[in-house]
Design an enzyme around this catalytic site. Structure first.
Site, PDB file in Angstrom:
ATOM      1  N   ILE A 315       0.899  -1.156   0.000  1.00  0.00           N
ATOM      2  CA  ILE A 315       0.000   0.000   0.000  1.00  0.00           C
ATOM      3  C   ILE A 315       0.938   1.207   0.000  1.00  0.00           C
ATOM      4  O   ILE A 315       1.515   1.563   1.025  1.00  0.00           O
ATOM      5  CB  ILE A 315      -0.898   0.040   1.255  1.00  0.00           C
ATOM      6  CG1 ILE A 315      -1.680  -1.268   1.399  1.00  0.00           C
ATOM      7  CG2 ILE A 315      -1.841   1.234   1.190  1.00  0.00           C
ATOM      8  CD1 ILE A 315      -2.675  -1.530   0.306  1.00  0.00           C
ATOM      9  N   PRO A 316       1.149   1.850  -1.150  1.00  0.00           N
ATOM     10  CA  PRO A 316       2.274   2.780  -1.312  1.00  0.00           C
ATOM     11  C   PRO A 316       2.068   4.156  -0.667  1.00  0.00           C
ATOM     12  O   PRO A 316       1.991   5.182  -1.358  1.00  0.00           O
ATOM     13  CB  PRO A 316       2.403   2.882  -2.835  1.00  0.00           C
ATOM     14  CG  PRO A 316       1.011   2.680  -3.326  1.00  0.00           C
ATOM     15  CD  PRO A 316       0.382   1.682  -2.398  1.00  0.00           C
ATOM     16  N   CYS A 317       2.028   4.170   0.660  1.00  0.00           N
ATOM     17  CA  CYS A 317       1.892   5.454   1.355  1.00  0.00           C
ATOM     18  C   CYS A 317       3.119   6.340   1.148  1.00  0.00           C
ATOM     19  O   CYS A 317       3.055   7.552   1.388  1.00  0.00           O
ATOM     20  CB  CYS A 317       1.621   5.230   2.843  1.00  0.00           C
ATOM     21  SG  CYS A 317       2.847   4.214   3.679  1.00  0.00           S
ATOM     22  N   HIS A 318       4.217   5.756   0.678  1.00  0.00           N
ATOM     23  CA  HIS A 318       5.410   6.558   0.406  1.00  0.00           C
ATOM     24  C   HIS A 318       5.200   7.480  -0.798  1.00  0.00           C
ATOM     25  O   HIS A 318       5.983   8.419  -1.002  1.00  0.00           O
ATOM     26  CB  HIS A 318       6.626   5.656   0.164  1.00  0.00           C
ATOM     27  CG  HIS A 318       6.466   4.708  -0.984  1.00  0.00           C
ATOM     28  ND1 HIS A 318       5.832   3.491  -0.875  1.00  0.00           N
ATOM     29  CD2 HIS A 318       6.861   4.810  -2.287  1.00  0.00           C
ATOM     30  CE1 HIS A 318       5.841   2.881  -2.047  1.00  0.00           C
ATOM     31  NE2 HIS A 318       6.454   3.658  -2.928  1.00  0.00           N
ATOM     32  N   ARG A 319       4.134   7.260  -1.589  1.00  0.00           N
ATOM     33  CA  ARG A 319       3.873   8.110  -2.758  1.00  0.00           C
ATOM     34  C   ARG A 319       3.046   9.344  -2.406  1.00  0.00           C
ATOM     35  O   ARG A 319       2.647  10.091  -3.301  1.00  0.00           O
ATOM     36  CB  ARG A 319       3.157   7.293  -3.843  1.00  0.00           C
ATOM     37  CG  ARG A 319       4.004   6.166  -4.402  1.00  0.00           C
ATOM     38  CD  ARG A 319       3.271   5.305  -5.406  1.00  0.00           C
ATOM     39  NE  ARG A 319       4.007   4.082  -5.690  1.00  0.00           N
ATOM     40  CZ  ARG A 319       3.487   2.983  -6.202  1.00  0.00           C
ATOM     41  NH1 ARG A 319       2.192   2.956  -6.517  1.00  0.00           N
ATOM     42  NH2 ARG A 319       4.226   1.906  -6.401  1.00  0.00           N
TER      43      ARG A 319
END
Length: 354
Positions: A315-319
């Protein structure tokens, strides 16, 4: 070319042995001719004697040789020969109750075993072996065997001692086991350091960098929320995410297909699903996510949901970055967030093998 400011940042990370910088830089020491990873335990060189590189290959091409202490060509948290030896010994006889005498017979110092297992698995050798035994006991009880049989086969003469140990690990007494779910936890080495994966047989429920602050509390909340026991081991879901992470870090995967179980409120789940729609190589803001889930003024709640994500990278919360373009926060550390974004920016334009 690494900027002067970044060199000072890297040097400070080297002095503090910050694990979040694993895989992000390597340091060549001009006075010794060796290159190291950021967490090397060796005495730290002076700043003027350091050269910083983005990859181990760059350090090798600059004529530095790999350090024999931190082994920069291995995984960031490579399994030591001692840990592998003890894990194999447990698997040969998983029902055995280990003592210090057993360790001495293998020429292993008990304190060394405790320290290395704690570093690798987040638990001591004794705790690991006990959890493995309780997993076997659980399987026996679920298979219809009497509790007393499971107790004796795992080396417990005392019924109360077995019940206490079982309850601490499984969260309930053997007689009350019922249909309690079992989750398995495994440690996966990645380019940016080891990650903990927790999953049922079918679905991944947690994926975090091992050095994330508060990870132990996060695992305990997960156990209580699902009413599950968490024991060492692998499942098809863990094997799947391990393979996908290897392809992701090699620049060969853009979309994770491992089934996941999103444990959160309806609002959090909406946010997380929206995160999964952000293409690799692109970023968005908390405000834009809030608008996308039709809660345009709830950007703070979006930020909190972002921080509550338990499936790092998948779940790409880094984006998600601040509206002004600043990186914002990241549970795995801003250095990792910056690396992930740059990695995806570069690989998003490459052709991915089928």
């Amino acid at each position: 070319m690494i900027s002067a400011d970044l060199k000072h940042t890297y040097y400070q990370a080297l002095l503090e042995k910050k694990s979040e910088y694993e895989g992000i830089f390597y340091v060549g020491v001009k006075t010794t001719g060796v290159f190291c990873r950021p967490t090397c335990p060796a005495k730290k060189p002076k700043f003027e004697n350091c050269e910083f590189y983005g990859t181990a290959k760059e350090a090798l091409l600059a004529s530095f040789r790999p350090c024999q202490r931190c082994r920069p060509l291995s995984h960031p948290n490579y399994v030591s020969e001692l840990v592998q030896k003890l894990v194999n010994a447990i698997e040969e006889n998983p029902e055995h109750r280990w003592t210090e005498e057993d360790l001495r017979s293998l020429s292993v110092d008990a304190s060394t075993a405790r320290r290395q297992f704690k570093k690798r698995f987040g638990m001591t050798f004794v705790e690991y072996a006990r959890a493995r035994r309780m997993g076997l006991a659980l399987k026996q009880i679920r298979g219809g065997n009497a509790v007393i049989h499971a107790q004796l086969s795992t080396g417990y003469e005392s019924g109360s001692g077995f019940r206490d140990a079982f309850s601490r690990i499984m969260g309930t007494a053997p007689a009350r086991l019922g249909d309690q779910q079992i989750l398995k936890a495994s440690w996966i080495d990645t380019r940016l350091g080891p990650m903990m994966a927790i999953a049922s047989e079918e679905e991944l429920v947690l994926l975090e960098f091992v050095d994330r602050r508060g990870l132990e509390r996060e695992v305990e909340r997960l156990r209580k929320r699902t009413g599950s026991a968490v024991i060492p081991g692998k499942t098809p879901a863990i094997c799947s995410i391990e393979q996908e992470l290897e392809r992701y870090f090699a620049g060969e995967l853009r979309e994770f297909k491992t089934p996941v179980n999103l444990l959160g409120s309806p609002f959090q789940k909406k946010v997380w699903e929206q995160l999964r729609d952000i293409p690799p190589g692109q970023v968005t803001s908390y405000a834009e996510i809030a608008a996308a889930v039709r809660k345009p003024t709830a950007y703070r709640a979006v930020a909190q949901a972002n921080g509550a994500n338990q499936l790092a990278i998948v779940i790409p919360c880094h984006r998600v970055v601040n509206l002004n373009g600043n990186l914002g926060g990241y549970g795995g550390g801003l250095s990792r967030k910056q690396w992930l974004l740059e990695h995806e920016r570069i690989t998003s334009t490459k052709e991915v093998p089928l």
